[in-house]
Enzyme design. Sequence first.
Site, short mmCIF file in Angstrom:
data_model
loop_
_atom_site.label_atom_id
_atom_site.label_comp_id
_atom_site.label_asym_id
_atom_site.label_seq_id
_atom_site.Cartn_x
_atom_site.Cartn_y
_atom_site.Cartn_z
NE ARG A 227 -25.18 -4.75 15.51
CZ ARG A 227 -25.74 -5.15 16.65
NH1 ARG A 227 -25.21 -4.79 17.80
NH2 ARG A 227 -26.80 -5.92 16.65
CB CYS B 146 0.41 3.86 -4.55
SG CYS B 146 0.71 2.67 -5.86
CB CYS C 143 -33.99 -0.39 17.58
SG CYS C 143 -34.73 -2.00 17.87
CB CYS D 156 -29.31 -5.07 13.08
SG CYS D 156 -28.70 -4.00 14.39
CB CYS E 3 -6.00 -0.92 -3.62
SG CYS E 3 -5.88 0.84 -3.92
CB CYS F 295 -32.72 0.69 10.81
SG CYS F 295 -32.20 -0.38 9.48
CB CYS G 223 -0.87 0.03 1.25
SG CYS G 223 -1.90 -1.41 1.48
#
Lengths: 267, 109
Positions: free
Chosen positions: A224, A85, A186, A228, A120, A183, A82
């Site tokens: 996550r 570049c 809650c 849910c 990448c 969503c 990484c």
Amino acid sequence: MRRIALAAVAASGLTVMLAGTALTDETNWGAYEVGDKRSGYTYAAAETRSIQDDDFENPAMLWVDTGQELWDTVEGEAGKACASCHDDAAVSMAEVGAIYPVYYEPRGKLINIEQRINLCRTENMKAKAWKWESRELLSMTAFVRNQARGRPVAVKIDGPAAPFYEKGKEFYYQRRGQLDMACKSCHEDNAGNMIRANLLSQGQSNGFPTYRLKWQKVGSLHRRFRGCNSQVRATPYKAGSDEYVNLELFLADRGRGLPVETPAVRN
Amino acid sequence: MAKPKPRVKVPKTAAKGEVLEIKTLITHKMESGQRKDKKTGEKIPQKIINKFVCAFNGKEVFSADWHPAISANPFMSFYAVATESGTFEFTWTDDDGSVYSKTAQLTVE
């Protein structure tokens, strides 16, 4: 099933009872609170917050450290790391964590940090893509987003990103699953209330990838989401699916202005 | 799983008689031995760090026995009094016999 239904009724009863307490909470949360937006940090227990406050104690920093090592590791046929570049991540990645997901022209859709990393890898490094939720991908995502820690989330939702933002918003307010919950059921209607033994937060995404004590490791935002979704007895989408990336953009905008906290610690 | 990576935080210098807080953390799954493989139903064998030792100049100053209820990536902090300069050596012993270690220098002024 009956128990679950009862719990749902109990939860809606709590709304009425606890609304007063939620409003009288006058703790000054500093940067963790922007207008009426509150980071998950402000809903966490004092012990959990203290783990996040100390970079040494925060176990997620081990992932960030691994990310730093991987940043400098040459891999793939192109013989690049990484760093070849992007050089110093503290400079080149300073903003990334606050502005992703972004619209990516060649694919005609949004991509998030995980997908950018893998792009990448496959295109520039000619290396194999990392698997979702693998230690490598989590570490690199946490490392990259950590560079933007403290910066306010500032995603772009106009121009080509606009239709994807709308899709994310639609997802957020769409009821789903056997429990027929969206969503927002809650995280908007009941933030600050208890759902059984758990305190519901606003469901802000600024701390992801997050070290969850329940998971005993770092996990992605999409993990996550899947959690849910299955908790409301809906079939979760795949991590990295367009649905979740669109939702990610909507959530980022919903928490606009909150500081990037990666890597956060939650229960 | 990747090889466990230990981290320690010890002040580099201290005044004589000063009380130091030492913090340690290691990445480890701490597989309790009580979980089952969801697909096969087989028990996943226990693999935890069962012993943590801190030695100062070769002499043991702190140790702890760990059991299956210790969480993954265990964090341990404790206090020590600085009396002389020297080297702390921290070792974690795994169920499979491997030992992970880390050292830290302390200069007492």
